[in-house]
Design a protein around this motif. Structure first.
Motif, PDB file in Angstrom:
ATOM      1  N   VAL A  86      39.005  -4.046  52.300  1.00 48.71           N
ATOM      2  CA  VAL A  86      40.067  -3.908  51.308  1.00 48.71           C
ATOM      3  C   VAL A  86      39.875  -4.916  50.179  1.00 48.71           C
ATOM      4  O   VAL A  86      40.018  -4.586  48.996  1.00 48.71           O
ATOM      5  CB  VAL A  86      41.459  -4.053  51.967  1.00 48.71           C
ATOM      6  N   SER A  87      39.525  -6.127  50.521  1.00 50.78           N
ATOM      7  CA  SER A  87      39.313  -7.161  49.518  1.00 50.78           C
ATOM      8  C   SER A  87      38.199  -6.764  48.552  1.00 50.78           C
ATOM      9  O   SER A  87      38.352  -6.855  47.329  1.00 50.78           O
ATOM     10  CB  SER A  87      38.983  -8.483  50.207  1.00 50.78           C
ATOM     11  N   ALA A  88      37.068  -6.308  49.075  1.00 47.56           N
ATOM     12  CA  ALA A  88      35.940  -5.905  48.226  1.00 47.56           C
ATOM     13  C   ALA A  88      36.300  -4.697  47.365  1.00 47.56           C
ATOM     14  O   ALA A  88      35.986  -4.657  46.170  1.00 47.56           O
ATOM     15  CB  ALA A  88      34.719  -5.604  49.092  1.00 47.56           C
ATOM     16  N   ILE A  89      36.970  -3.721  47.947  1.00 49.74           N
ATOM     17  CA  ILE A  89      37.345  -2.508  47.208  1.00 49.74           C
ATOM     18  C   ILE A  89      38.334  -2.853  46.096  1.00 49.74           C
ATOM     19  O   ILE A  89      38.202  -2.388  44.962  1.00 49.74           O
ATOM     20  CB  ILE A  89      37.902  -1.445  48.170  1.00 49.74           C
ATOM     21  N   CYS A  90      39.316  -3.686  46.404  1.00 51.79           N
ATOM     22  CA  CYS A  90      40.348  -4.018  45.410  1.00 51.79           C
ATOM     23  C   CYS A  90      39.844  -4.932  44.304  1.00 51.79           C
ATOM     24  O   CYS A  90      40.519  -5.121  43.296  1.00 51.79           O
ATOM     25  CB  CYS A  90      41.571  -4.603  46.091  1.00 51.79           C
ATOM     26  N   GLU A  91      38.651  -5.486  44.446  1.00 57.24           N
ATOM     27  CA  GLU A  91      38.035  -6.216  43.332  1.00 57.24           C
ATOM     28  C   GLU A  91      37.705  -5.243  42.204  1.00 57.24           C
ATOM     29  O   GLU A  91      37.643  -5.631  41.047  1.00 57.24           O
ATOM     30  CB  GLU A  91      36.764  -6.932  43.795  1.00 57.24           C
ATOM     31  N   LEU A  92      37.485  -3.965  42.543  1.00 58.31           N
ATOM     32  CA  LEU A  92      37.101  -2.948  41.562  1.00 58.31           C
ATOM     33  C   LEU A  92      38.184  -1.906  41.316  1.00 58.31           C
ATOM     34  O   LEU A  92      38.289  -1.374  40.219  1.00 58.31           O
ATOM     35  CB  LEU A  92      35.825  -2.227  42.025  1.00 58.31           C
ATOM     36  N   MET A 109      18.091  -0.531  49.711  1.00 53.82           N
ATOM     37  CA  MET A 109      19.298  -0.580  48.911  1.00 53.82           C
ATOM     38  C   MET A 109      19.208  -1.793  47.993  1.00 53.82           C
ATOM     39  O   MET A 109      18.965  -2.901  48.447  1.00 53.82           O
ATOM     40  CB  MET A 109      20.527  -0.672  49.816  1.00 53.82           C
ATOM     41  N   GLY A 110      19.407  -1.572  46.721  1.00 54.08           N
ATOM     42  CA  GLY A 110      19.385  -2.661  45.762  1.00 54.08           C
ATOM     43  C   GLY A 110      20.770  -3.251  45.572  1.00 54.08           C
ATOM     44  O   GLY A 110      21.777  -2.599  45.805  1.00 54.08           O
ATOM     45  N   LEU A 111      20.801  -4.494  45.159  1.00 58.05           N
ATOM     46  CA  LEU A 111      22.066  -5.177  44.906  1.00 58.05           C
ATOM     47  C   LEU A 111      22.342  -5.218  43.410  1.00 58.05           C
ATOM     48  O   LEU A 111      21.433  -5.139  42.597  1.00 58.05           O
ATOM     49  CB  LEU A 111      22.019  -6.596  45.466  1.00 58.05           C
ATOM     50  N   LEU A 112      23.598  -5.362  43.061  1.00 54.62           N
ATOM     51  CA  LEU A 112      24.020  -5.479  41.672  1.00 54.62           C
ATOM     52  C   LEU A 112      24.798  -6.776  41.509  1.00 54.62           C
ATOM     53  O   LEU A 112      25.530  -7.189  42.419  1.00 54.62           O
ATOM     54  CB  LEU A 112      24.910  -4.292  41.287  1.00 54.62           C
ATOM     55  N   LYS A 113      24.671  -7.388  40.359  1.00 55.55           N
ATOM     56  CA  LYS A 113      25.402  -8.626  40.090  1.00 55.55           C
ATOM     57  C   LYS A 113      26.899  -8.340  40.002  1.00 55.55           C
ATOM     58  O   LYS A 113      27.322  -7.354  39.400  1.00 55.55           O
ATOM     59  CB  LYS A 113      24.962  -9.225  38.760  1.00 55.55           C
ATOM     60  N   GLY A 114      27.690  -9.224  40.606  1.00 53.68           N
ATOM     61  CA  GLY A 114      29.134  -9.120  40.489  1.00 53.68           C
ATOM     62  C   GLY A 114      29.783  -8.063  41.359  1.00 53.68           C
ATOM     63  O   GLY A 114      30.990  -7.877  41.300  1.00 53.68           O
ATOM     64  N   ILE A 115      28.991  -7.340  42.152  1.00 50.74           N
ATOM     65  CA  ILE A 115      29.551  -6.314  43.041  1.00 50.74           C
ATOM     66  C   ILE A 115      29.242  -6.705  44.476  1.00 50.74           C
ATOM     67  O   ILE A 115      28.082  -6.932  44.833  1.00 50.74           O
ATOM     68  CB  ILE A 115      28.997  -4.914  42.714  1.00 50.74           C
ATOM     69  N   ASP A 116      30.280  -6.785  45.293  1.00 53.98           N
ATOM     70  CA  ASP A 116      30.125  -7.168  46.692  1.00 53.98           C
ATOM     71  C   ASP A 116      29.094  -6.256  47.359  1.00 53.98           C
ATOM     72  O   ASP A 116      29.187  -5.029  47.258  1.00 53.98           O
ATOM     73  CB  ASP A 116      31.477  -7.038  47.408  1.00 53.98           C
ATOM     74  N   ILE A 167      28.736  -5.221  50.258  1.00 52.06           N
ATOM     75  CA  ILE A 167      29.205  -4.253  51.260  1.00 52.06           C
ATOM     76  C   ILE A 167      29.608  -2.926  50.619  1.00 52.06           C
ATOM     77  O   ILE A 167      29.758  -1.924  51.302  1.00 52.06           O
ATOM     78  CB  ILE A 167      30.361  -4.791  52.134  1.00 52.06           C
ATOM     79  N   LEU A 168      29.792  -2.915  49.288  1.00 47.28           N
ATOM     80  CA  LEU A 168      30.173  -1.686  48.594  1.00 47.28           C
ATOM     81  C   LEU A 168      28.925  -0.835  48.372  1.00 47.28           C
ATOM     82  O   LEU A 168      28.090  -1.148  47.527  1.00 47.28           O
ATOM     83  CB  LEU A 168      30.871  -2.016  47.265  1.00 47.28           C
ATOM     84  N   THR A 169      28.833   0.236  49.138  1.00 48.06           N
ATOM     85  CA  THR A 169      27.660   1.102  49.102  1.00 48.06           C
ATOM     86  C   THR A 169      27.665   1.989  47.859  1.00 48.06           C
ATOM     87  O   THR A 169      28.695   2.147  47.193  1.00 48.06           O
ATOM     88  CB  THR A 169      27.634   2.013  50.341  1.00 48.06           C
ATOM     89  N   ALA A 170      26.518   2.580  47.583  1.00 48.48           N
ATOM     90  CA  ALA A 170      26.417   3.500  46.440  1.00 48.48           C
ATOM     91  C   ALA A 170      27.402   4.657  46.591  1.00 48.48           C
ATOM     92  O   ALA A 170      28.043   5.067  45.613  1.00 48.48           O
ATOM     93  CB  ALA A 170      24.987   4.011  46.307  1.00 48.48           C
ATOM     94  N   ASP A 171      27.540   5.194  47.800  1.00 46.77           N
ATOM     95  CA  ASP A 171      28.490   6.290  48.030  1.00 46.77           C
ATOM     96  C   ASP A 171      29.917   5.850  47.749  1.00 46.77           C
ATOM     97  O   ASP A 171      30.706   6.591  47.153  1.00 46.77           O
ATOM     98  CB  ASP A 171      28.390   6.816  49.464  1.00 46.77           C
ATOM     99  N   LEU A 172      30.265   4.645  48.171  1.00 44.71           N
ATOM    100  CA  LEU A 172      31.617   4.150  47.941  1.00 44.71           C
ATOM    101  C   LEU A 172      31.847   3.882  46.456  1.00 44.71           C
ATOM    102  O   LEU A 172      32.910   4.206  45.920  1.00 44.71           O
ATOM    103  CB  LEU A 172      31.893   2.897  48.763  1.00 44.71           C
ATOM    104  N   LEU A 173      30.869   3.330  45.775  1.00 44.29           N
ATOM    105  CA  LEU A 173      31.014   3.100  44.339  1.00 44.29           C
ATOM    106  C   LEU A 173      31.218   4.422  43.605  1.00 44.29           C
ATOM    107  O   LEU A 173      32.027   4.504  42.683  1.00 44.29           O
ATOM    108  CB  LEU A 173      29.807   2.347  43.788  1.00 44.29           C
ATOM    109  N   TRP A 174      30.516   5.466  44.019  1.00 44.83           N
ATOM    110  CA  TRP A 174      30.710   6.781  43.406  1.00 44.83           C
ATOM    111  C   TRP A 174      32.148   7.256  43.622  1.00 44.83           C
ATOM    112  O   TRP A 174      32.790   7.742  42.693  1.00 44.83           O
ATOM    113  CB  TRP A 174      29.730   7.814  43.980  1.00 44.83           C
ATOM    114  N   VAL A 175      32.652   7.121  44.840  1.00 35.54           N
ATOM    115  CA  VAL A 175      34.022   7.547  45.152  1.00 35.54           C
ATOM    116  C   VAL A 175      35.022   6.781  44.288  1.00 35.54           C
ATOM    117  O   VAL A 175      35.920   7.378  43.688  1.00 35.54           O
ATOM    118  CB  VAL A 175      34.327   7.371  46.655  1.00 35.54           C
ATOM    119  N   LEU A 176      34.886   5.463  44.219  1.00 36.53           N
ATOM    120  CA  LEU A 176      35.825   4.656  43.443  1.00 36.53           C
ATOM    121  C   LEU A 176      35.816   5.058  41.976  1.00 36.53           C
ATOM    122  O   LEU A 176      36.861   5.116  41.322  1.00 36.53           O
ATOM    123  CB  LEU A 176      35.510   3.164  43.589  1.00 36.53           C
TER     124      LEU A 176
END
Length: 161
Positions: free
Chosen positions: A61-67, A1-8, A10-19
């Motif tokens: 919740v904190s990580a999700i609400c950042e986005l 799993m690769g990381l992205l700048k500015g994104i926590d 713990i936020l997985t690719a699947d979760l980022l897709w959902v958001l």
């Protein structure tokens, strides 16, 4: 799993897709490890297995609400599970709800309305959500539903005038 700048991380690719796939008014259930997430997730909009985050509820919740923008046009844009009538909230439940409220106020706005939903009604509301995110939260009543809002032209949460 690769990381992205500015994104926590713990936020997985699947979760980022959902958001990203959620629209205004869609809801996301973030639940504890005792919640029947696999069963309830089958009834959600995506119908997919729950997304697993290996952190406690407030951190998720904190990580999700950042986005994720919250819906300031609704009476409440965050809901938490509360005991049914006649049952007292245990101290650990009060602690996790206090931490949830603190996480929301830190990353969103102190004027976000957070409301309780009776335990059995919460299960029904979770089935109507876009998706389910299950955390490793072990404290009782560590469950929340977030309502997605709108990002305005300035890139910030859109709020009523």
């Amino acid at each position: 799993m690769g990381l992205l700048k500015g994104i926590d991380p713990i936020l997985t690719a699947d979760l980022l897709w959902v958001l990203r796939a959620m629209g205004h008014g869609d809801r996301l259930a973030i639940v504890d490890c005792n919640f029947p997430a696999a069963q309830v997730a089958k009834s959600t909009v995506t119908g997919k297995d729950p997304i697993i985050l290996t952190v406690p509820l407030p951190q998720a919740v904190s990580a999700i609400c950042e986005l994720l923008p919250l819906d300031y046009f609704e009476e409440s844009s965050v809901f938490y599970m509360a005991p049914q009538d006649g049952v007292a909230m245990p101290p650990e439940g009060n602690a996790v709800i206090d931490e949830l409220k603190s996480a929301i106020a830190t990353v969103s706005s102190p004027d976000v309305s957070i409301a309780p939903v009776e335990r059995f009604q919460f299960y029904e509301e979770a089935k109507k959500c876009f998706a389910i995110v299950q955390t490793l939260e072990r404290r009782p009543y560590g469950n929340a539903i977030l309502v997605k809002g709108v990002i305005g032209p300035d890139g910030k949460d859109l709020k009523p005038n």
